[in-house]
Design a protein around this motif. Structure first.
Motif, PDB file in Angstrom:
ATOM      1  N   ALA A  87       9.977   2.625   1.521  1.00  6.26           N
ATOM      2  CA  ALA A  87       9.749   3.942   2.107  1.00  6.26           C
ATOM      3  C   ALA A  87       8.300   3.998   2.592  1.00  6.26           C
ATOM      4  O   ALA A  87       7.386   4.261   1.807  1.00  6.26           O
ATOM      5  N   PRO A  88       8.057   3.714   3.848  1.00  5.36           N
ATOM      6  CA  PRO A  88       6.680   3.625   4.341  1.00  5.36           C
ATOM      7  C   PRO A  88       5.951   4.970   4.305  1.00  5.36           C
ATOM      8  O   PRO A  88       6.549   6.018   4.554  1.00  5.36           O
ATOM      9  N   ILE A  89       4.672   4.920   3.988  1.00  5.68           N
ATOM     10  CA  ILE A  89       3.799   6.080   4.084  1.00  5.68           C
ATOM     11  C   ILE A  89       3.130   6.013   5.461  1.00  5.68           C
ATOM     12  O   ILE A  89       2.420   5.056   5.770  1.00  5.68           O
TER      13      ILE A  89
ATOM     14  N   ARG B 264       0.839  -1.211   0.000  1.00  5.50           N
ATOM     15  CA  ARG B 264       0.000   0.000   0.000  1.00  5.50           C
ATOM     16  C   ARG B 264       0.870   1.256   0.000  1.00  5.50           C
ATOM     17  O   ARG B 264       0.573   2.224  -0.705  1.00  5.50           O
ATOM     18  N   SER B 265       1.936   1.242   0.771  1.00  5.17           N
ATOM     19  CA  SER B 265       2.851   2.395   0.789  1.00  5.17           C
ATOM     20  C   SER B 265       3.413   2.666  -0.601  1.00  5.17           C
ATOM     21  O   SER B 265       3.483   3.817  -1.050  1.00  5.17           O
TER      22      SER B 265
ATOM     23  N   VAL C 154       0.714   2.768   6.439  1.00  4.54           N
ATOM     24  CA  VAL C 154      -0.586   2.394   5.884  1.00  4.54           C
ATOM     25  C   VAL C 154      -0.717   0.893   5.671  1.00  4.54           C
ATOM     26  O   VAL C 154      -1.824   0.387   5.464  1.00  4.54           O
ATOM     27  N   ASP C 155       0.403   0.172   5.716  1.00  4.03           N
ATOM     28  CA  ASP C 155       0.362  -1.278   5.601  1.00  4.03           C
ATOM     29  C   ASP C 155       0.244  -1.955   6.962  1.00  4.03           C
ATOM     30  O   ASP C 155       0.187  -3.186   7.039  1.00  4.03           O
ATOM     31  N   GLY C 156       0.219  -1.153   8.025  1.00  2.00           N
ATOM     32  CA  GLY C 156       0.126  -1.713   9.368  1.00  2.00           C
ATOM     33  C   GLY C 156       1.456  -2.032  10.011  1.00  2.00           C
ATOM     34  O   GLY C 156       1.500  -2.560  11.120  1.00  2.00           O
ATOM     35  N   ASN C 157       2.575  -1.709   9.343  1.00  4.77           N
ATOM     36  CA  ASN C 157       3.888  -1.919   9.937  1.00  4.77           C
ATOM     37  C   ASN C 157       4.128  -0.888  11.029  1.00  4.77           C
ATOM     38  O   ASN C 157       3.900   0.307  10.829  1.00  4.77           O
ATOM     39  N   GLU C 158       4.609  -1.348  12.181  1.00  8.68           N
ATOM     40  CA  GLU C 158       4.941  -0.445  13.277  1.00  8.68           C
ATOM     41  C   GLU C 158       6.445  -0.372  13.448  1.00  8.68           C
ATOM     42  O   GLU C 158       7.149  -1.388  13.386  1.00  8.68           O
ATOM     43  N   PHE C 159       6.943   0.845  13.656  1.00  3.22           N
ATOM     44  CA  PHE C 159       8.381   1.068  13.768  1.00  3.22           C
ATOM     45  C   PHE C 159       8.715   1.894  15.009  1.00  3.22           C
ATOM     46  O   PHE C 159       7.949   2.777  15.399  1.00  3.22           O
TER      47      PHE C 159
END
Length: 461
Positions: free
Chosen positions: A52-54, A21-22, A66-71
């Motif tokens: 490059a996460p959004i 999604r990002s 937006v993909d649900g990845n937590e950092f």
């Protein structure tokens, strides 16, 4: 520091991430926004390709895409966030004030209160004017110095960034559209190299309106006598001394680096962490200079700072909440503790992994950066990208290790685990003499460069 009660702290899932999604949104952003981001330092070319996460939201030290990845996030708003995302007192102050209007045709009482707060915080300044971004503040300082001295010359330290305006960006590789004449009167000198400062004054002293620099950097403290000698040279030549406190303010001290090193500039510029991420900047300094942009002067007036949104209430309320937090707690000590543990932990693990001469965490604990070198010990974008790739896969996001006061011991544990995993891959690349087969995609590239290559968009995008 941060109220995390509604945001349980969890360990980000490790392993290769899904950025479907990002990547879709990033591709669309490239169609609508030049560069695909509104800040070059936030561009996708600053991160491993297709990684490059959004960001969808954040809390404390965490960012969720937006993909649900937590950092665990570092760099944290390009150093603008010191108290953590969604810091409750700031959110409450802003929420309260915006219900009563945010922009009026006359100054608000909040402007009066914020100015008083600032000048109590920075007693070396007599007056202050608020703005929305640091570039406006630094360019206003240059304009003011030129008006006060009747000179055009600017002595600018060879530090990474001062302004998006022509006088500075014209010095960078990304100088298309900027007349060469704009930068003709801008002269460079080197931090902690007093001989380069003396040479600049010898060559251009009568034309120097001002000298601008950061009093310290993330990786370098001023050497004994450097700032004092610079101050003396400016006094001798009638040159205005400007300190850029964008990063040092609220990370070195809420009173600025000038308070730590005991050298008082004529003007100083502020921004970033003033509002814990809300857009606010400031120009501050001596009354005799600042009043040239006011009504208590017979001199030709300077168009100093005048913006529609400069004094909007939300950011001023955020600033006041930040000031109150620094007055009742010690965010800098919290960041210093965390940064020291992180720096030592990274460096110990690098040595243990056999890559101590190639990967390191360096700098002031509240503003750490990491270095990445190739097999020859030379700084390498390819190896930097490989390191970032592996950190992201293990739940750590950032172009640096710049922390906030919201970073926790759990974040430290997660980060050091991610570093351990990344160093294993890094060592394999060093042993092979290349990142080939390990790096997925092209390396990152400098944000300020003359061409889109080497990260020009692929034709499929």
């Amino acid at each position: 520091m941060t109220d995390m009660s509604t945001h349980p702290v969890t360990a980000p899932v490790t392993g290769r991430r899904d950025f479907t999604r990002s990547n879709q949104i990033q591709a669309r952003l490239h169609e609508m926004v030049p560069g695909g981001a509104h800040t070059y330092a936030r561009g996708a070319d600053q991160y491993p390709e297709a990684m490059a996460p959004i960001i969808a939201r954040g809390h404390g030290s965490r960012a969720i895409d937006v993909d649900g990845n937590e950092f665990v996030e570092y760099g944290i708003g390009l150093r603008a966030v010191t108290l953590g995302h969604g810091f409750a007192p700031v959110v409450a102050a802003v929420t309260d004030v915006i219900t009563r209007g945010v922009n009026f045709s006359r100054p608000t009482y909040l402007e009066h209160q914020a100015a008083e707060d600032f000048l109590q915080l920075v007693p070396t300044a007599d007056m202050v004017k608020f703005a929305k971004n640091g570039s406006d503040a630094t360019t206003a300082a240059i304009r003011l110095a030129r008006a006060a001295t009747g000179r055009e010359g600017v002595g600018a330290c060879t530090q990474p960034f001062f302004s998006v305006d022509d006088w500075f960006i014209g010095l960078s590789p990304m100088n298309a559209g900027i007349p060469a004449s704009t930068t003709d009167p801008v002269y460079r000198f080197h931090f902690n190299d007093i001989s380069s400062v003396e040479a600049m004054f010898d060559d251009h002293g009568p034309d120097l309106a001002c000298v601008i620099l950061e009093a310290a950097t993330s990786t370098a403290e001023p050497t004994p006598g450097f700032l004092e000698t610079l101050r003396a040279l400016c006094d001798r030549h009638g040159t205005v001394l400007i300190f850029d406190e964008m990063i040092t303010g609220f990370r070195w001290s809420e009173h600025g680096a000038q308070s730590l090193y005991g050298v008082v500039p004529d003007l100083s510029t502020w921004g970033k962490a003033m509002g814990n991420g809300f857009p606010i900047a400031a120009l501050a300094g001596k009354r005799e200079l600042m009043e040239l942009g006011g009504l208590n002067t017979d001199a030709h007036r300077v168009f100093l700072l005048s913006t529609t949104h400069g004094p909007e209430s939300a950011s001023l309320a955020a600033f006041r909440a930040v000031v109150a937090t620094y007055a009742t707690s010690n965010p800098i000590a919290t960041m210093t503790r965390f940064g020291t543990l992180l720096r030592d932990g990274v460096n110990e693990r690098a040595v243990a992994a056999g890559v101590g001469g190639h990967v390191s965490a360096i700098g002031r604990p509240a503003s750490l950066v990491f270095t990445t070198a190739d097999t020859d010990g030379v700084a390498s974008q390819a190896f930097r990208t490989l390191f970032m790739q592996e950190l992201i896969d293990h739940g750590v996001l950032g172009q640096s290790f710049v922390c906030s006061a919201a970073h926790t011991d759990t974040d430290l544990e997660i980060t050091l685990h991610a570093v351990e995993q990344a160093l294993r891959v890094y060592r394999r690349a060093l042993e092979a003499g290349s990142v080939d087969g390990l790096l997925r995609g092209r390396p990152v590239a400098p944000a300020l460069r003359a061409t889109a290559a080497p990260r020009r968009l692929r034709t499929s995008q």
